[in-house]
Design a protein around this motif. Structure first.
Motif, PDB file in Angstrom:
ATOM      1  N   LEU A   1     -12.235  -1.887   2.978  1.00 13.99           N
ATOM      2  CA  LEU A   1     -12.027  -0.723   2.114  1.00 13.99           C
ATOM      3  C   LEU A   1     -13.115  -0.648   1.044  1.00 13.99           C
ATOM      4  O   LEU A   1     -13.739  -1.646   0.704  1.00 13.99           O
ATOM      5  CB  LEU A   1     -10.644  -0.789   1.462  1.00 13.99           C
ATOM      6  CG  LEU A   1      -9.481  -0.753   2.456  1.00 13.99           C
ATOM      7  CD1 LEU A   1      -8.159  -0.908   1.727  1.00 13.99           C
ATOM      8  CD2 LEU A   1      -9.495   0.529   3.270  1.00 13.99           C
TER       9      LEU A   1
ATOM     10  N   PHE B   1       0.860  -1.169   0.000  1.00 12.41           N
ATOM     11  CA  PHE B   1       0.000   0.000   0.000  1.00 12.41           C
ATOM     12  C   PHE B   1       0.904   1.228   0.000  1.00 12.41           C
ATOM     13  O   PHE B   1       1.765   1.362   0.856  1.00 12.41           O
ATOM     14  CB  PHE B   1      -0.896   0.031   1.240  1.00 12.41           C
ATOM     15  CG  PHE B   1      -1.869  -1.111   1.335  1.00 12.41           C
ATOM     16  CD1 PHE B   1      -2.338  -1.763   0.199  1.00 12.41           C
ATOM     17  CD2 PHE B   1      -2.331  -1.537   2.560  1.00 12.41           C
ATOM     18  CE1 PHE B   1      -3.240  -2.806   0.289  1.00 12.41           C
ATOM     19  CE2 PHE B   1      -3.242  -2.579   2.661  1.00 12.41           C
ATOM     20  CZ  PHE B   1      -3.695  -3.213   1.521  1.00 12.41           C
TER      21      PHE B   1
ATOM     22  N   VAL C   1      -7.274   2.866  -0.721  1.00 13.00           N
ATOM     23  CA  VAL C   1      -5.848   2.598  -0.693  1.00 13.00           C
ATOM     24  C   VAL C   1      -5.310   2.603  -2.117  1.00 13.00           C
ATOM     25  O   VAL C   1      -6.040   2.328  -3.069  1.00 13.00           O
ATOM     26  CB  VAL C   1      -5.566   1.248   0.029  1.00 13.00           C
ATOM     27  CG1 VAL C   1      -5.984   0.077  -0.822  1.00 13.00           C
ATOM     28  CG2 VAL C   1      -4.131   1.123   0.443  1.00 13.00           C
TER      29      VAL C   1
ATOM     30  N   CYS D   1      -8.592  -6.460   0.601  1.00 12.19           N
ATOM     31  CA  CYS D   1      -8.901  -5.047   0.848  1.00 12.19           C
ATOM     32  C   CYS D   1     -10.392  -4.843   1.072  1.00 12.19           C
ATOM     33  O   CYS D   1     -10.799  -4.118   1.988  1.00 12.19           O
ATOM     34  CB  CYS D   1      -8.446  -4.173  -0.322  1.00 12.19           C
ATOM     35  SG  CYS D   1      -6.673  -3.914  -0.376  1.00 12.19           S
TER      36      CYS D   1
ATOM     37  N   TYR E   1      -2.971   5.516   1.896  1.00 14.10           N
ATOM     38  CA  TYR E   1      -4.204   5.077   2.527  1.00 14.10           C
ATOM     39  C   TYR E   1      -4.988   6.303   2.950  1.00 14.10           C
ATOM     40  O   TYR E   1      -4.427   7.228   3.533  1.00 14.10           O
ATOM     41  CB  TYR E   1      -3.896   4.194   3.742  1.00 14.10           C
ATOM     42  CG  TYR E   1      -5.093   3.969   4.643  1.00 14.10           C
ATOM     43  CD1 TYR E   1      -6.211   3.270   4.183  1.00 14.10           C
ATOM     44  CD2 TYR E   1      -5.114   4.463   5.933  1.00 14.10           C
ATOM     45  CE1 TYR E   1      -7.312   3.080   4.998  1.00 14.10           C
ATOM     46  CE2 TYR E   1      -6.204   4.266   6.755  1.00 14.10           C
ATOM     47  CZ  TYR E   1      -7.304   3.573   6.285  1.00 14.10           C
ATOM     48  OH  TYR E   1      -8.398   3.391   7.091  1.00 14.10           O
TER      49      TYR E   1
END
Length: 177
Positions: free
Chosen positions: A129, A86, A96, A123, A89
């Motif tokens: 996310l 990553f 991300v 993710c 973020y």
């Protein structure tokens, strides 16, 4: 749950052929194989001139703050063949940005698509996310193919200063979902 706590729970992620795991100094020789090769890195960062430079990069980039950074190990040989991490973020956007590099000797075998696909799934389903982005140099056709194979879609092109060379380059933004 907190994003970083979730990352700490998944320091290792396994696929059928790969192990995404924390980088260690023992990976320096494998990493130096591809970081000394300009062709392998021309869209990312300048090549390393020595194994000591690679050790410095591992210690300061991967080990100093290890969450969200994985070595890509080929399970069949236990060789570290690249990395995926990553790079940005956003807690506000639950988003991300992912960056990756693979040893040129392993291109064209689906390894990076496999790593990117599994990490993308983590993710959304494990880290909670809502968006993942890739910024890819417009001339990096191999990386564009990896993004598309992993289900990413093109969002837009833009010009920006390259992080290391400071030369203005054209980039494409790819996104999931």
């Amino acid at each position: 749950m907190n994003f970083y706590v979730k990352l700490a729970e998944f320091t290792e992620i396994e696929t059928s052929r790969l192990l995404l795991r924390p980088m260690t100094l023992a990976d320096a020789a494998d990493m130096f194989e591809y970081t000394k090769n300009w062709e392998n890195l021309k869209f990312i960062f300048p090549p390393h001139c020595s194994i000591e430079e690679t050790e410095y990069a591992i210690a300061n980039h991967f080990m100093k703050n290890p969450l969200g950074k994985w070595a890509i190990e080929l399970k069949a040989t236990q060789k570290m063949i690249g990395s995926i991490s990553f790079s940005k973020y956003s807690e506000k956007d639950a988003a991300v940005e992912i960056g990756y590099v693979l040893n040129q000797d392993f291109w064209g075998q689906g390894f990076m698509s496999e790593a990117l696909t599994v990490l993308s799934n983590f993710c959304f389903y494990e880290f909670g996310l809502k968006r993942i982005e890739l910024l890819i140099d417009k001339e990096n056709l191999s990386s564009i193919r990896v993004a598309e194979k992993a289900g990413y879609h093109f969002v837009k092109s833009f010009k920006a200063s390259h992080q290391y060379s400071k030369v203005i380059r054209e980039f494409d933004r790819y996104r999931l979902p």
